[in-house]
Design a protein around this motif. Structure first.
Motif, PDB file in Angstrom:
ATOM      1  N   ASN A   1       0.800  -1.223   0.000  1.00 25.24           N
ATOM      2  CA  ASN A   1       0.000   0.000   0.000  1.00 25.24           C
ATOM      3  C   ASN A   1       0.835   1.277   0.000  1.00 25.24           C
ATOM      4  N   THR A   2       2.149   1.136  -0.117  1.00 22.67           N
ATOM      5  CA  THR A   2       3.033   2.301  -0.074  1.00 22.67           C
ATOM      6  C   THR A   2       2.769   3.246  -1.248  1.00 22.67           C
ATOM      7  N   ILE A   3       2.769   4.540  -0.947  1.00 18.19           N
ATOM      8  CA  ILE A   3       2.621   5.577  -1.969  1.00 18.19           C
ATOM      9  C   ILE A   3       3.733   6.598  -1.771  1.00 18.19           C
ATOM     10  N   ILE A   4       4.392   6.960  -2.852  1.00 19.22           N
ATOM     11  CA  ILE A   4       5.382   8.034  -2.846  1.00 19.22           C
ATOM     12  C   ILE A   4       4.706   9.256  -3.461  1.00 19.22           C
ATOM     13  N   ASP A   5       4.719  10.367  -2.715  1.00 15.52           N
ATOM     14  CA  ASP A   5       3.926  11.542  -3.099  1.00 15.52           C
ATOM     15  C   ASP A   5       4.835  12.772  -3.186  1.00 15.52           C
TER      16      ASP A   5
ATOM     17  N   ARG B   1       0.956  10.957  -7.317  1.00 16.31           N
ATOM     18  CA  ARG B   1       0.877   9.842  -6.382  1.00 16.31           C
ATOM     19  C   ARG B   1       1.426   8.619  -7.108  1.00 16.31           C
ATOM     20  N   ILE B   2       2.509   8.079  -6.596  1.00 15.89           N
ATOM     21  CA  ILE B   2       3.198   6.972  -7.258  1.00 15.89           C
ATOM     22  C   ILE B   2       3.048   5.718  -6.409  1.00 15.89           C
ATOM     23  N   SER B   3       2.505   4.672  -7.014  1.00 22.66           N
ATOM     24  CA  SER B   3       2.319   3.397  -6.310  1.00 22.66           C
ATOM     25  C   SER B   3       3.359   2.401  -6.811  1.00 22.66           C
ATOM     26  N   PRO B   4       4.409   2.126  -6.044  1.00 27.03           N
ATOM     27  CA  PRO B   4       5.421   1.165  -6.496  1.00 27.03           C
ATOM     28  C   PRO B   4       4.844  -0.215  -6.772  1.00 27.03           C
ATOM     29  N   GLU B   5       3.815  -0.593  -6.004  1.00 27.08           N
ATOM     30  CA  GLU B   5       3.169  -1.888  -6.213  1.00 27.08           C
ATOM     31  C   GLU B   5       1.674  -1.677  -6.328  1.00 27.08           C
ATOM     32  N   VAL B   6       1.084  -2.150  -7.418  1.00 22.06           N
ATOM     33  CA  VAL B   6      -0.346  -1.986  -7.654  1.00 22.06           C
ATOM     34  C   VAL B   6      -1.069  -3.260  -7.218  1.00 22.06           C
ATOM     35  N   PRO B   7      -2.078  -3.165  -6.330  1.00 22.48           N
ATOM     36  CA  PRO B   7      -2.820  -4.357  -5.908  1.00 22.48           C
ATOM     37  C   PRO B   7      -3.482  -5.042  -7.102  1.00 22.48           C
TER      38      PRO B   7
END
Length: 317
Positions: free
Chosen positions: A179-183, A203-209
């Motif tokens: 659920n990590t987001i880099i903003d 909003r950058i999601s390194p891993e997408v569910p």
């Protein structure tokens, strides 16, 4: 909320938007944000939040406290016990209400440089524009096992290289890799003052569910914001892309890129302020529409430009 500031001026809401911005507070700041979505628009986001930011003596640090009641009603997909209409419901669904409690700490590095090296004025002045922050949140719910007990750790940085350019970065939910987001966000003040703020971020999601279609996100969601102020009147607009996961009649999912748009006005009366805005979207339930409304109340020790003319006082005859 009416708008989200990652790079820019701090207030009580920085407790959750960018804890590092608390380090720029000049006095206590209280914010109440609220939003209400129309259930038939099928956008999560209803709720209310109260936030307080408080700088400590000598500005060695600042602390923030936030409480949010979140109401992600979704009556047409996964119905909820807490939804505003009656339907079959799942007693432990992800659409039931939950609360989020947040504590945050910011450390402006300039004050510490002055304490450690009283003679290093130039270095301390430069570090006055740099602040680091840490936020911890816990989700609580008696009716939503998907949220209850979750903990979130955020790490943040905010830096103004000069009065024209600011940078903010927040790593959200770093303890939850899925659920990590880099903003990150870049703020530009073309005039060097609050009169005009322009910001771009993502909003950058390194891993997408991938295990639940309705909670899938885009890898990158760009964001842009503009705020123009004249006296005690502030006009703002913010837009950000999102992934719209629509349930079709046959139960299949239609995934597409959409956008949310907020645009409104904020009125300031010195230590008190009020902002209102419609919450709109494009490419979601319809090509374009109003999904709900949001507002903000501000009560701050720091005095903002005001609509009301200050009372004149005769000091000398």
């Amino acid at each position: 909320r009416p708008y989200t500031v990652v790079a820019g001026e701090g207030d009580g809401a920085s407790t959750v938007t960018n804890p590092a911005n608390l380090g720029f507070l000049r006095g206590a700041s209280g914010i109440v944000d609220f939003a209400l979505m129309a259930p038939n628009r099928r956008r999560r986001g209803s709720g209310v939040g109260a936030f307080v930011g408080l700088p400590l003596p000598l500005r060695l640090a600042a602390v923030g406290l936030g409480y949010q009641l979140l109401l992600p009603w979704q009556p047409e997909s996964a119905t909820s016990d807490n939804a505003p209409n009656d339907a079959d419901s799942d007693p432990q669904g992800p659409d039931d209400r939950y609360t989020k409690v947040t504590v945050a700490l910011a450390v402006p590095l300039g004050a510490w440089m002055r304490l450690a090296r009283p003679g290093a004025k130039a270095a301390a002045d430069a570090l006055d524009r740099l602040s680091v922050g840490l936020g911890y949140s816990r989700l609580v719910s008696s009716s939503n096992n998907s949220a209850n007990g979750l903990q979130q750790l955020d790490v943040a940085l905010s830096y103004w290289s000069n009065r024209y350019l600011g940078i903010g970065v927040v790593g959200r939910a770093l303890n939850l890799p899925r659920n990590t987001i880099i903003d990150p966000e870049l703020a530009i003040r073309p005039l060097g003052t609050r009169v005009l703020d322009v910001a771009v971020g993502a909003r950058i999601s390194p891993e997408v569910p991938t295990d639940a279609n309705r909670f899938r996100t885009n890898r990158v969601d760009p964001r842009a914001r503009i705020i123009a102020s004249v006296g005690g009147v502030r006009v703002f607009a913010e837009a950000e892309t999102l992934r719209w996961n629509s349930v079709l009649d046959d139960g299949a999912f239609e995934l597409r890129v959409a956008a949310r748009v907020n645009a409104g006005v904020e009125l300031s009366f010195g230590n008190f302020g009020l902002a209102v805005a419609p919450l709109m979207s494009a490419g979601t339930r319809s090509n374009y529409g109003v999904d709900g409304a949001t507002g903000r109340l501000r009560l701050s020790q720091e005095r903002y430009p005001t609509l009301a003319s200050p009372r004149r006082v005769v000091t000398k005859l």
